[in-house]
Structures are given as structure tokens and as C-alpha cells.
Design an enzyme around this catalytic site. Structure first.
Site, PDB file in Angstrom:
ATOM      1  N   ARG A 102     -52.499  18.492  66.633  1.00 56.27           N
ATOM      2  CA  ARG A 102     -51.666  17.902  67.692  1.00 56.27           C
ATOM      3  C   ARG A 102     -52.523  17.082  68.667  1.00 56.27           C
ATOM      4  O   ARG A 102     -52.129  15.993  69.094  1.00 56.27           O
ATOM      5  CB  ARG A 102     -50.935  19.018  68.442  1.00 56.27           C
ATOM      6  N   HIS A 155     -45.342  19.193  61.910  1.00 59.98           N
ATOM      7  CA  HIS A 155     -44.587  20.253  62.583  1.00 59.98           C
ATOM      8  C   HIS A 155     -44.450  21.504  61.714  1.00 59.98           C
ATOM      9  O   HIS A 155     -43.793  22.461  62.109  1.00 59.98           O
ATOM     10  CB  HIS A 155     -43.204  19.750  62.991  1.00 59.98           C
ATOM     11  N   HIS A 197     -52.085  13.148  69.696  1.00 58.37           N
ATOM     12  CA  HIS A 197     -51.912  12.725  71.087  1.00 58.37           C
ATOM     13  C   HIS A 197     -53.006  11.751  71.516  1.00 58.37           C
ATOM     14  O   HIS A 197     -52.768  10.868  72.342  1.00 58.37           O
ATOM     15  CB  HIS A 197     -51.901  13.945  72.015  1.00 58.37           C
ATOM     16  N   ASN A 213     -49.599  17.017  77.820  1.00 58.74           N
ATOM     17  CA  ASN A 213     -50.877  17.522  77.301  1.00 58.74           C
ATOM     18  C   ASN A 213     -51.367  18.804  77.960  1.00 58.74           C
ATOM     19  O   ASN A 213     -52.387  19.359  77.551  1.00 58.74           O
ATOM     20  CB  ASN A 213     -51.965  16.453  77.450  1.00 58.74           C
TER      21      ASN A 213
END
Length: 319
Positions: A61, A190, A65, A93
Site C-alpha cells: 500500500r 486488496h 501511495h 497516509n
């Protein structure tokens, strides 16, 4: 055999298509200057994952990001300083964790190859290892990224959010040179991890004026989520796993999505477009096909140029 050949030809073409726009990323970038770079990162990741099964999901993740804000330049790792609030302290975040793993890898690399391996490359390698250590596919990571010197929390507003519809997702990905195929493949990330209630409350409470729960969601599944996340939930760490096997990289995410058991609105949105829906069904039907597509799209996303200019000696601060 022909299918395997075509797959590797595709991977080669992905490498080639990005070389000119990313300062010639190369899988052999550290071959002369730090030949053990890959193995050092992998060993740190393996030890960290043995101690904490949430590390792979966290760092996969984090890489996403990072690349989606200023390109893959490790700006997400910079600490806030003075009046400047950095990306890692922006609302989307705040829940990022396991960044200490990148710091550990950096320290070992600085001992072995001082000033050579960028934090951005370490993060890209860690994301690959996150997938592999969770039972997913492997790939050779193109390397040669440089670290950026700018990190602003306000820029985290550019990240796609769990409430996005298909039009918003398409726009967000296309702005970064990523296609609908990439969107569906990368959404497969996911399959790892956990979400806090705040990211899916919109689907299980006050969905609209007619119904409390999103009608596209399996009602039994929604009922379980409502128990975990009541209307006025005050439990800080309450939430749900993103799929039924949250520490295993597999295609369960797509299977559950077709059953109405996805967590986010942005997951459900993949079924509202004919192209993306067809891909969801394809990936649900074949884990190998999903793995090949995911590798393709990860290499593409990981090659988004960040315009970095240095190799940080400490991933949290500029040189």
C-alpha cells in the site's frame, strides 16, 4: 509454452516502453555497484514478515501511495519538518505503517553499498517481496529511481479514495498513464490487508434516502460489517479484512467481489463498467491470469517517473 513466451515478451515490452520516461530503469541497475541489493531487501522483508504478518499489505500500500502522488520517488517516506507537513502525515497516509522495515533495509544497504541504493528502489523491491512472501508471483524489479526532496501532506488529496465511482477511478489512473486493465489488476492488491470502518461506513449506514445499506452488497455480509462498525463506532481499530484470506496473495478478492462481498465502493465500482466487469470475472476464474496481469501493471505503475534527484542516506530526511 507459447503462452509463457508471449507473457515474457509482454513484460519486456513494458520495460522498454518505460525506459525513456524513467531515466532508463534497468533490472541490472545495481549489478556492478551493489549486486546484493535485491537479496538484502528480501532478507529484511522476510524477517519482518515472520514477526508481523501485516507488513506485506502495509508496504504494498505504501508503494502505491508513493507512486500515485509525485511518482515513485519515496516522497511518502519523508518526515514533516518545521511548517511543512509531509505526505506521511496527510489524512490518507496516517494509517501507513511498517515503514521501519524500509529503514532497516536502508541501514544494511548503506553499510554494504554507501550512497548507492535509493529509498524509492528499496520501496519498489519491498512491494515485490510483499507479494512474493504472501504467496503471489515474483518479477524482476526495474531499478534506478532517484529520491525526491519534496513531500506535502496536501498532495495526498490526489490519491484515489474508497468512495470513488468508476469515472473517478478511470480519471485518477489515466492521469498517471494507467489503463482500465491496470485499474482492475492493481485493485487486486486488496487481496491483502485490513480496512478501518471509516473507509466503508458509507456502504453500511445511511447509504441513501431509500436504504441504509448499499443494495449491491450481500445483505448477510453487510450485517456482519454493521455489527463490527456500528453507527457511532468509537473503537479506534475496528474494521474488517479486505478479503477472506487477508495475508495470502490470491484471487479471492475478485471472487468475493462477484458475490457482493467487497468492502469499498471503489471495489464495487469495477462491476459498473463492461470492460472492468469482464476483467473481474476473468481474474476470478483464473489466478494465473490475475498474477500475470498484476505483474504487468505493477511494473508499469512502479515505473512512473518521480523526478527525484538524489539517493537519500536516511529515507526520512533529504540530504
Amino acid at each position: 509454452m507459447a503462452a509463457i513466451f508471449l507473457f515474457f515478451v509482454t513484460i519486456f515490452l513494458v520495460y522498454s516502453s518505460h525506459l525513456s520516461s524513467t531515466d532508463a530503469l534497468s533490472v541490472n541497475y545495481y549489478h556492478q555497484t551493489c549486486p546484493t541489493a535485491d537479496s538484502i531487501v528480501t532478507n529484511v522483508m522476510r524477517k519482518a514478515t515472520m514477526n508481523d504478518k501485516t507488513v506485506p499489505a502495509a508496504l504494498l500500500r505504501t508503494h502505491f501511495h508513493d507512486c500515485f502522488i509525485r511518482g515513485c520517488d519515496a516522497s511518502v517516506l519523508l518526515n514533516s519538518k518545521g511548517k511543512n507537513k509531509a505526505e506521511k502525515d496527510g489524512p490518507p497516509n496516517i494509517s501507513l505503517h511498517a515503514l521501519y522495515v524500509i529503514d532497516q533495509a536502508k541501514k544494511q544497504l548503506e553499510k554494504k553499498c554507501p550512497g548507492v541504493v535509493s529509498c524509492a528502489d528499496i520501496l519498489a523491491l519491498a512491494a515485490r517481496d510483499a507479494v512474493v512472501l504472501s504467496g503471489g508471483p515474483t518479477w524482476d524489479v526495474p531499478k534506478g529511481r532517484k529520491d525526491g526532496r519534496i513531500s506535502k501532506a496536501i498532495d495526498t488529496r490526489k490519491l484515489p479514495v474508497p468512495t470513488f465511482n468508476i469515472s473517478q477511478l478511470k480519471q485518477s489512473f489515466s492521469q498517471r498513464g494507467l489503463s482500465l486493465d491496470d485499474l482492475v489488476a492493481l485493485s487486486g492488491g486488496h487481496t491483502l490487508g485490513f480496512s478501518h470502518c471509516s473507509s466503508f461506513q458509507n456502504r453500511i449506514h445511511n447509504f441513501n434516502k431509500v436504504t441504509d445499506v448499499d443494495p449491491s452488497m450481500d445483505q448477510s455480509f453487510a450485517g456482519k460489517l454493521r455489527q463490527v462498525c456500528p453507527v457511532n463506532n468509537k473503537a479506534k481499530n475496528a474494521g474488517a479484512n479486505l478479503d477472506s484470506t487477508p495475508t495470502v496473495f490470491d484471487n479471492a478478492y475478485y471472487k468475493l467481489l462477484l458475490q457482493g462481498k467487497s468492502i469499498f465502493s471503489s471495489d464495487q465500482a469495477l462491476l459498473t463498467n463492461s470492460r472492468t466487469k469482464a476483467l473481474v470475472k476473468k481474474f476470478a476464474g483464473s489466478e494465473n491470469v490475475f498474477f500475470e496481469a498484476f505483474v504487468n501493471s505493477m511494473i508499469k505503475m512502479s515505473s512512473i517517473s518521480g523526478g527525484g534527484t538524489e539517493v537519500r542516506l536516511d529515507c526520512g530526511v533529504v540530504n
